[in-house]
Design an enzyme around this catalytic site. Structure first.
Site, PDB file in Angstrom:
ATOM      1  N   LYS A  23      23.797 -36.133  11.490  1.00  0.00           N
ATOM      2  CA  LYS A  23      23.889 -36.717   9.971  1.00  0.00           C
ATOM      3  C   LYS A  23      25.443 -37.439  10.016  1.00  0.00           C
ATOM      4  O   LYS A  23      25.532 -38.413   9.380  1.00  0.00           O
ATOM      5  CB  LYS A  23      23.904 -35.498   8.944  1.00  0.00           C
ATOM      6  CG  LYS A  23      24.367 -35.893   7.575  1.00  0.00           C
ATOM      7  CD  LYS A  23      23.703 -35.149   6.512  1.00  0.00           C
ATOM      8  CE  LYS A  23      24.331 -33.651   6.299  1.00  0.00           C
ATOM      9  NZ  LYS A  23      25.509 -33.858   5.620  1.00  0.00           N
ATOM     10  N   SER A  24      26.492 -36.522  10.621  1.00  0.00           N
ATOM     11  CA  SER A  24      27.832 -37.439  10.591  1.00  0.00           C
ATOM     12  C   SER A  24      27.717 -38.533  11.491  1.00  0.00           C
ATOM     13  O   SER A  24      28.497 -39.572  10.830  1.00  0.00           O
ATOM     14  CB  SER A  24      28.902 -36.208  11.131  1.00  0.00           C
ATOM     15  OG  SER A  24      28.930 -35.314  10.551  1.00  0.00           O
ATOM     16  N   GLY A  96      28.799 -35.870   0.192  1.00  0.00           N
ATOM     17  CA  GLY A  96      30.177 -35.566   0.218  1.00  0.00           C
ATOM     18  C   GLY A  96      30.507 -36.828   1.318  1.00  0.00           C
ATOM     19  O   GLY A  96      31.733 -37.418   1.054  1.00  0.00           O
ATOM     20  N   ARG A 124      32.475 -31.715  -6.730  1.00  0.00           N
ATOM     21  CA  ARG A 124      33.281 -31.166  -5.669  1.00  0.00           C
ATOM     22  C   ARG A 124      34.512 -32.127  -5.735  1.00  0.00           C
ATOM     23  O   ARG A 124      34.610 -33.044  -6.370  1.00  0.00           O
ATOM     24  CB  ARG A 124      32.241 -31.549  -4.592  1.00  0.00           C
ATOM     25  CG  ARG A 124      31.037 -30.731  -4.270  1.00  0.00           C
ATOM     26  CD  ARG A 124      30.221 -31.306  -3.068  1.00  0.00           C
ATOM     27  NE  ARG A 124      30.716 -30.935  -1.919  1.00  0.00           N
ATOM     28  CZ  ARG A 124      30.211 -31.236  -0.691  1.00  0.00           C
ATOM     29  NH1 ARG A 124      29.253 -31.939  -0.667  1.00  0.00           N
ATOM     30  NH2 ARG A 124      30.902 -31.107   0.514  1.00  0.00           N
ATOM     31  N   GLN A 171      36.145 -35.262   6.751  1.00  0.00           N
ATOM     32  CA  GLN A 171      35.977 -36.263   5.782  1.00  0.00           C
ATOM     33  C   GLN A 171      37.192 -36.771   5.136  1.00  0.00           C
ATOM     34  O   GLN A 171      37.287 -37.939   5.027  1.00  0.00           O
ATOM     35  CB  GLN A 171      35.111 -35.693   4.625  1.00  0.00           C
ATOM     36  CG  GLN A 171      33.754 -35.163   4.939  1.00  0.00           C
ATOM     37  CD  GLN A 171      32.893 -34.662   4.031  1.00  0.00           C
ATOM     38  OE1 GLN A 171      33.347 -34.389   2.967  1.00  0.00           O
ATOM     39  NE2 GLN A 171      31.607 -34.589   4.150  1.00  0.00           N
ATOM     40  N   ASP A 317      29.673 -26.087   9.154  1.00  0.00           N
ATOM     41  CA  ASP A 317      28.523 -26.381   8.509  1.00  0.00           C
ATOM     42  C   ASP A 317      27.376 -25.099   9.073  1.00  0.00           C
ATOM     43  O   ASP A 317      26.409 -24.968   8.433  1.00  0.00           O
ATOM     44  CB  ASP A 317      27.924 -27.684   8.730  1.00  0.00           C
ATOM     45  CG  ASP A 317      28.649 -28.733   8.118  1.00  0.00           C
ATOM     46  OD1 ASP A 317      29.304 -28.317   7.009  1.00  0.00           O
ATOM     47  OD2 ASP A 317      28.708 -29.813   8.417  1.00  0.00           O
ATOM     48  N   LYS A 344      31.545 -26.720  -0.630  1.00  0.00           N
ATOM     49  CA  LYS A 344      30.580 -27.564   0.299  1.00  0.00           C
ATOM     50  C   LYS A 344      29.302 -27.689  -0.908  1.00  0.00           C
ATOM     51  O   LYS A 344      29.503 -27.592  -2.322  1.00  0.00           O
ATOM     52  CB  LYS A 344      29.792 -26.706   1.228  1.00  0.00           C
ATOM     53  CG  LYS A 344      30.804 -26.343   2.476  1.00  0.00           C
ATOM     54  CD  LYS A 344      31.244 -27.843   3.028  1.00  0.00           C
ATOM     55  CE  LYS A 344      32.382 -27.578   4.049  1.00  0.00           C
ATOM     56  NZ  LYS A 344      32.725 -28.798   4.635  1.00  0.00           N
ATOM     57  N   ARG A 348      29.314 -21.662  -0.776  1.00  0.00           N
ATOM     58  CA  ARG A 348      28.351 -21.078   0.315  1.00  0.00           C
ATOM     59  C   ARG A 348      28.808 -19.557   0.751  1.00  0.00           C
ATOM     60  O   ARG A 348      27.835 -18.791   0.993  1.00  0.00           O
ATOM     61  CB  ARG A 348      28.292 -21.721   1.633  1.00  0.00           C
ATOM     62  CG  ARG A 348      27.706 -23.108   1.542  1.00  0.00           C
ATOM     63  CD  ARG A 348      27.423 -23.773   2.950  1.00  0.00           C
ATOM     64  NE  ARG A 348      26.739 -24.916   2.503  1.00  0.00           N
ATOM     65  CZ  ARG A 348      26.707 -26.065   3.255  1.00  0.00           C
ATOM     66  NH1 ARG A 348      27.525 -26.279   4.242  1.00  0.00           N
ATOM     67  NH2 ARG A 348      25.856 -27.177   2.821  1.00  0.00           N
ATOM     68  N   ARG A 389      21.652 -26.060   3.271  1.00  0.00           N
ATOM     69  CA  ARG A 389      21.752 -25.024   4.448  1.00  0.00           C
ATOM     70  C   ARG A 389      21.433 -23.766   3.784  1.00  0.00           C
ATOM     71  O   ARG A 389      21.310 -22.703   4.644  1.00  0.00           O
ATOM     72  CB  ARG A 389      23.300 -25.325   5.047  1.00  0.00           C
ATOM     73  CG  ARG A 389      23.429 -26.756   5.523  1.00  0.00           C
ATOM     74  CD  ARG A 389      24.508 -26.811   6.561  1.00  0.00           C
ATOM     75  NE  ARG A 389      25.155 -28.117   6.758  1.00  0.00           N
ATOM     76  CZ  ARG A 389      24.399 -29.185   7.421  1.00  0.00           C
ATOM     77  NH1 ARG A 389      23.242 -28.771   8.128  1.00  0.00           N
ATOM     78  NH2 ARG A 389      24.928 -30.286   7.593  1.00  0.00           N
TER      79      ARG A 389
HETATM   80  C1  S3P Z   1      31.486 -34.014   7.554  1.00  0.00           C
HETATM   81  C2  S3P Z   1      32.624 -33.043   7.522  1.00  0.00           C
HETATM   82  C3  S3P Z   1      32.637 -31.823   7.185  1.00  0.00           C
HETATM   83  C4  S3P Z   1      31.233 -31.226   6.919  1.00  0.00           C
HETATM   84  C5  S3P Z   1      30.181 -32.271   6.580  1.00  0.00           C
HETATM   85  C6  S3P Z   1      30.028 -33.533   7.316  1.00  0.00           C
HETATM   86  C7  S3P Z   1      31.739 -35.244   8.277  1.00  0.00           C
HETATM   87  O1  S3P Z   1      32.951 -31.596   5.896  1.00  0.00           O
HETATM   88  O2  S3P Z   1      31.070 -29.790   6.212  1.00  0.00           O
HETATM   89  O3  S3P Z   1      28.844 -31.606   6.332  1.00  0.00           O
HETATM   90  O4  S3P Z   1      30.550 -35.912   8.574  1.00  0.00           O
HETATM   91  O5  S3P Z   1      32.930 -35.511   8.291  1.00  0.00           O
HETATM   92  P1  S3P Z   1      34.544 -31.178   5.555  1.00  0.00           P
HETATM   93  O6  S3P Z   1      35.550 -32.794   6.001  1.00  0.00           O
HETATM   94  O7  S3P Z   1      34.891 -31.301   3.877  1.00  0.00           O
HETATM   95  O8  S3P Z   1      35.017 -29.983   6.252  1.00  0.00           O
END
Ligand code: S3P
Length: 436
Positions: A23-24, A96, A124, A171, A317, A344, A348, A389
């Site tokens: 996903k990232s 997010g 959030r 993020q 995650d 999240k 969670r 999740r």
């Molecule tokens: C992500 C960073 C994480 C993760 C999210 C994806 C990303 O969040 O929990 O599912 O793709 O950069 P945080 O940066 O808030 O920890």
């Protein structure tokens, strides 16, 4: 109407499988190829609601993105200054990552934008990105609660900053990095604990210049990123559900091929190994800048542990499913220093504690963690609290429970792992899906 799963205890899990794209990395491939020069193909894009929200936004910003076949897309890059504004809201849905990364990129554009999300995303925290972006000169405003919608007005020029990260978050880091591509000079970000570095890796792959040493990241402003084809590896965060499913099943063995193994994402695997999991990594290779390999798992007798702080960021995650591993382990598992889990898709710590309690697994909640006492998992009806999740974690818990577990509100699974249900069935999990 809402969707629910019911999982009956299953005996054996087996197979050789692939999980859907990371996903990232999928989000970043769409974002960065959209602002690169030239045309390139993405293979293995995760076609989940979250990533499709990012894709739709870039089409609205004037980028031609064609679907070639399943999971394969061609992006016609517009260059770093080529995006065009729209009067419509940029709808990030539940994602997010879309909202926070886009806030950074949009802050540096010559047109205004308005980022909106669904009910969960609108709750959030967003001040974590608006603060550093404001320091960079961005004209960005949040709602009264410091949440989305995020209104961004155009500015003359983004300024570089020297920013020490108060929260361990990829993020936030990526949001600043995307803005700093447009800055007047080099930007410096210092992390306490390194977080996933897919943004840095992909920018360098596309001819950008980011250097990292001793937790310091230096970003060169860029006039040009050059498009290159990107292969997306399987998502380790999705693979973790299958890994734990196999560990807690009897006489089971599974091979998951082509999973992303970026060192800053494998904390979950390290934690499971400390708990006694038999996990082997094979056939290590590279997809562009990202490490990829096959993961072989065998049923294991797990034991409770104190989770080392050093793995919290790289397993962030994975905790919902690690909690299910802990419920199946002998003895106590303790997690601390993980307050971020409260921010999240749901809180969670709270959602998992409630579900575990329904399954008669003793647990103590702390502000920044949880202690879980392994034991016999009882059948129960649990709420996912709209969190993908949490939903998938309790589906896996059903494998070793005494009686069936029903999980309510499972629609959100399609935000990250749309194939979860069919894959779970394929490997031998006794799962049923119903719309009620
Ligand atoms: C992500 C960073 C994480 C993760 C999210 C994806 C990303 O969040 O929990 O599912 O793709 O950069 P945080 O940066 O808030 O920890």
């Amino acid at each position: 109407m809402s969707e629910q799963y019911t999982v009956h205890p299953s005996y054996k899990i087996s197979g050789t499988i692939n999980v859907q794209g990371d996903k990232s990395i999928s989000h970043r491939s769409l974002i960065l190829l959209s602002i690169s020069e030239g045309t390139a193909k993405i293979t293995g894009l995760l076609e989940s609601e979250d990533c499709l929200a990012t894709l739709k936004i870039f089409r609205m910003l004037g980028v031609k993105i064609e679907k070639d076949s399943n999971n394969s897309y061609t992006v016609y890059g517009k260059g770093i200054h080529g995006l065009t504004g729209t009067n419509n809201n940029l709808d990030c849905g539940n994602s997010g990552t879309t909202m926070r990364l886009l806030a950074g990129l949009m802050s540096a554009q010559k047109f205004p934008s308005n980022l909106v999300g669904d009910n969960s995303l609108n709750k959030r925290p967003m001040e974590r990105i608006s603060k550093p972006l404001t320091m960079m000169g961005a004209n960005i405003s949040l709602s009264e609660n410091k949440t989305a919608p995020i209104k961004i007005n155009s500015i003359e020029k983004i300024k570089s900053i020297d920013y020490k990260m108060p929260i361990d978050s990829a993020q936030i880091k990526s949001s600043i990095i995307l803005a700093s591509l447009y800055a007047d000079r080099k930007t410096k970000i210092t992390e306490n604990i390194p977080t996933r570095d897919h943004t840095e890796n992909m920018i360098n792959f596309l001819n950008g210049n980011i250097t990292t040493s001793n937790n310091e990241i230096i970003i060169d402003p860029m006039s040009k990123l050059i498009s290159k084809d990107i292969d997306i590896p399987g998502d380790i965060s999705s693979a973790m559900f299958i890994i734990v499913a196999c560990l807690i099943s009897k006489k089971s063995e599974i091979l998951i091929e082509n999973v992303g193994l970026n060192d800053l994402r494998t904390g979950g695997i390290e934690i499971l190994k400390l708990m006694g999991a038999e996990i082997t990594v094979l056939n290590i290779k590279k997809y562009g800048p990202e490490k990829v390999g096959d993961i072989k798992v065998k049923s294991s007798n797990l034991k409770g542990i104190e989770i080392p702080k050093k793995y919290v960021a790289s397993a962030i995650d994975e905790f919902p499913i690690i909690f299910i591993a802990a419920a199946n382990a002998s003895g106590k598992t303790l997690l601390k220093n993980a307050e971020e889990l409260r921010y999240k898709e749901s809180d969670r710590l709270e959602s998992m504690s409630k579900g575990l309690t329904s399954c008669k697994i003793n647990n103590n909640l702390f502000n920044d963690g949880i202690e879980i006492v392994g034991g016999e998992i009882a059948g129960a009806v649990v709420d996912s609290f709209g969190d993908h999740r949490v939903a998938m974690s309790f589906a896996i818990a059903g494998i070793s429970a005494k009686n069936p577990i029903t999980i309510l509100n499972t629609e959100s699974v399609s935000t990250s792992f749309p194939d979860f249900y069919s894959l779970a069935k394929l490997i031998g999990i006794n799962i049923a899906r119903e719309n009620i």
